[in-house]
Write an enzyme that holds these catalytic residues in place. Structure first.
Site, mmCIF file in Angstrom:
data_model
loop_
_atom_site.group_PDB
_atom_site.id
_atom_site.type_symbol
_atom_site.label_atom_id
_atom_site.label_comp_id
_atom_site.label_asym_id
_atom_site.label_seq_id
_atom_site.Cartn_x
_atom_site.Cartn_y
_atom_site.Cartn_z
ATOM 1 N N GLN A 54 1.107 -12.452 2.274
ATOM 2 C CA GLN A 54 0.067 -12.189 1.278
ATOM 3 C C GLN A 54 -1.177 -13.025 1.606
ATOM 4 O OE1 GLN A 54 0.277 -13.416 -2.931
ATOM 5 N NE2 GLN A 54 -0.006 -11.267 -3.480
ATOM 6 N N TYR B 234 -8.088 -13.615 -8.597
ATOM 7 C CA TYR B 234 -8.659 -14.332 -7.452
ATOM 8 C C TYR B 234 -9.889 -13.589 -6.926
ATOM 9 C CZ TYR B 234 -4.519 -17.112 -8.142
ATOM 10 O OH TYR B 234 -3.559 -17.914 -8.714
ATOM 11 N N GLY C 269 10.441 -11.449 -8.952
ATOM 12 C CA GLY C 269 9.891 -12.771 -8.725
ATOM 13 C C GLY C 269 10.875 -13.858 -9.077
ATOM 14 N N ARG C 270 10.959 -14.169 -10.369
ATOM 15 C CA ARG C 270 11.807 -15.291 -10.799
ATOM 16 C C ARG C 270 13.265 -15.097 -10.424
ATOM 17 N NH1 ARG C 270 8.951 -14.992 -16.473
ATOM 18 N NH2 ARG C 270 8.786 -12.871 -15.658
ATOM 19 N N ARG D 112 -2.123 -5.771 -3.212
ATOM 20 C CA ARG D 112 -1.618 -6.056 -4.567
ATOM 21 C C ARG D 112 -2.762 -6.002 -5.565
ATOM 22 N NH1 ARG D 112 2.121 -10.521 -7.716
ATOM 23 N NH2 ARG D 112 3.891 -9.118 -7.813
HETATM 24 C C1 FNR Z 1 4.147 -15.964 -9.077
HETATM 25 N N1 FNR Z 1 3.425 -14.782 -8.881
HETATM 26 C C2 FNR Z 1 2.590 -14.652 -7.777
HETATM 27 N N2 FNR Z 1 1.922 -13.490 -7.560
HETATM 28 C C3 FNR Z 1 1.184 -13.316 -6.432
HETATM 29 O O1 FNR Z 1 0.610 -12.246 -6.236
HETATM 30 N N3 FNR Z 1 1.082 -14.336 -5.518
HETATM 31 C C4 FNR Z 1 1.688 -15.530 -5.681
HETATM 32 O O2 FNR Z 1 1.593 -16.419 -4.809
HETATM 33 C C5 FNR Z 1 2.443 -15.719 -6.875
HETATM 34 N N4 FNR Z 1 3.053 -16.922 -7.148
HETATM 35 C C6 FNR Z 1 3.942 -17.051 -8.187
HETATM 36 C C7 FNR Z 1 4.665 -18.245 -8.352
HETATM 37 C C8 FNR Z 1 5.623 -18.354 -9.349
HETATM 38 C C9 FNR Z 1 6.418 -19.611 -9.466
HETATM 39 C C10 FNR Z 1 5.843 -17.254 -10.224
HETATM 40 C C11 FNR Z 1 6.898 -17.333 -11.282
HETATM 41 C C12 FNR Z 1 5.101 -16.095 -10.087
HETATM 42 C C13 FNR Z 1 3.718 -13.596 -9.700
HETATM 43 C C14 FNR Z 1 4.972 -12.876 -9.182
HETATM 44 O O3 FNR Z 1 4.739 -12.305 -7.910
HETATM 45 C C15 FNR Z 1 5.452 -11.761 -10.139
HETATM 46 O O4 FNR Z 1 4.410 -10.842 -10.310
HETATM 47 C C16 FNR Z 1 5.891 -12.345 -11.476
HETATM 48 O O5 FNR Z 1 6.788 -13.420 -11.294
HETATM 49 C C17 FNR Z 1 6.556 -11.282 -12.367
HETATM 50 O O6 FNR Z 1 7.773 -10.841 -11.800
HETATM 51 P P1 FNR Z 1 9.198 -11.360 -12.417
HETATM 52 O O7 FNR Z 1 9.283 -12.831 -12.174
HETATM 53 O O8 FNR Z 1 9.180 -11.037 -13.870
HETATM 54 O O9 FNR Z 1 10.223 -10.558 -11.631
#
Ligand code: FNR
Length: 364
Positions: free
Chosen positions: A100, A187, A323-324, A234
């Site tokens: 990314q 961003y 993500g999480r 994205r």
């Molecule tokens: C993120 N998210 C995120 N999105 C992105 O485009 N670039 C990134 O570097 C990050 N970094 C990031 C760090 C942490 C710790 C979290 C929890 C989230 C957002 C992530 O990609 C995703 O969109 C969200 O976490 C929602 O998905 P889940 O966690 O509900 O499956």
């Protein structure tokens, strides 16, 4: 019973063995000094190689593009070499990986910028209630309000596009299967898109077409380097944090989807509103997006395996990113296949540190 989610799919020219995508996740554990991917990062990503596609954490394409301490870059030889180790380890295990590409724009601080310069953006508007992460002059880390940005001049914009071009060139050399242009989450590229963060009066401001221009130029530069069939983007149309409040968000996303469809890019990745807030995507928007973009669609944000299966079965997305769940479950695909329970992610170890909360989550 996850016959859609666990079935193969194409992303441009890349074959993915399943539709479970590891979402981009900033973990702030790059090697220091130099923000260089290191052995610990190699282990973390290779643990997760059973994903159909890994999207790396956002990686800054220049010093100017950095908004948080300890995030990895993709603009020096050492960073490129560090990423090559990550890519090789993932490929060795049969995985696929996209990087990314990130320019934070105004979500930065003078402490992170060269010679204490102001961060840059579409316009000189500070992101309201927005924090970035810095190491202060006394050496202690802290979350701080982002600095006031300066507006990029029109003469500087080719240089921004060039940063993305160079980063794509490095990503290709490092062996990445795809690059994902980060045009989401408030961003730089979304700062140009959004009606409230872009008040420019030149060819990059005003009309929706003008506000989309920089993103399209960046995507075209990436395409020129690595090919449309290896480029993803994205978007987060309903994103409301980092001072973003766009009155034309859906129209912008659909306009871009049409432009990307014409170019034949590999995928669009939609970050749906999650804990950061924002309205849900409407059914009408999902249907219009699907009708507009013929490439692979990835949706992300709060999905369970069953919900992901249902979304893919409905035809409104081809894949779902997690993500999480991926932070806490290196073997997420195997757990889904077995119907096993998931480990819970510990928020306290999301950002920074070493192996705790990073590479020590148990496999089944
Ligand atoms: C993120 N998210 C995120 N999105 C992105 O485009 N670039 C990134 O570097 C990050 N970094 C990031 C760090 C942490 C710790 C979290 C929890 C989230 C957002 C992530 O990609 C995703 O969109 C969200 O976490 C929602 O998905 P889940 O966690 O509900 O499956």
């Amino acid at each position: 019973m996850l016959k859609h989610l666990l079935s193969p799919v194409q992303a441009g020219s890349i074959s993915l063995k399943n539709r479970v995508v590891m979402a981009p996740l900033t973990r702030s554990r790059a090697g220091q000094p130099g923000d260089i991917p290191r052995a610990l990062n190699v282990e973390y990503y290779s643990q997760r190689a059973s994903a159909g596609l890994i999207v790396t954490e956002a990686s800054q394409i220049s010093r100017q593009g950095q908004g948080y301490a300890w995030t990895p870059g993709i603009y020096t030889d050492a960073q490129e070499a560090g990423w090559k180790n990550v890519v090789d380890a993932v490929h060795e295990k049969g995985g696929r990986i996209a990087i990314q590409l990130w320019h934070v724009g105004r979500i930065s601080h003078t402490l992170l910028q060269e010679n204490g310069a102001a961060p840059v953006s579409a316009s000189a508007i500070t992101a309201a209630n927005s924090q970035c992460f810095v190491v202060q002059e006394d050496g202690t880390p802290a979350n701080v309000q982002t600095s006031e940005p300066r507006a990029l001049s029109i003469e500087e914009l080719p240089g921004i596009v060039e940063q993305y071009r160079q980063a794509t060139r490095r990503a290709k050399r490092a062996g990445f299967d795809l690059v994902e242009v980060h045009a989401a989450n408030g961003y730089l590229l979304q700062q140009f898109m959004s009606t409230n963060s872009n008040v420019r009066t030149d060819a990059y401001g005003g009309s929706l077409e003008n506000r989309a221009r920089l993103t399209i130029e960046v995507v075209d530069a990436a395409i020129a380097e690595i090919g449309a069939d290896r480029v993803g983007v994205r978007l987060s149309p309903n994103f409301v944090a980092h001072g973003i409040a766009d009155t034309e968000a859906d129209a912008m996303a659909l306009y871009l989807a049409k432009a990307f469809n014409e170019r034949g890019i590999a995928y669009i990745h939609i970050a749906e509103p999650d804990w950061a807030g924002g309205p849900e995507l409407t059914q009408a928007f999902r249907e219009q997006l699907r009708a507009t973009f013929k490439g692979t669609l990835i949706c992300c944000g709060g999905y369970s395996a069953a919900e992901a299966e249902e979304l893919i079965a409905s035809g409104l997305s081809d894949s779902v990113a997690f993500g999480r769940s991926y932070i806490a479950n290196p073997d997420l695909v195997e757990r889904f296949a077995a119907g096993a329970s998931l480990n819970k992610a510990d928020r306290n170890t999301f950002y920074g540190g070493e192996e705790k909360g990073y590479t020590d989550y148990p496999f089944m």
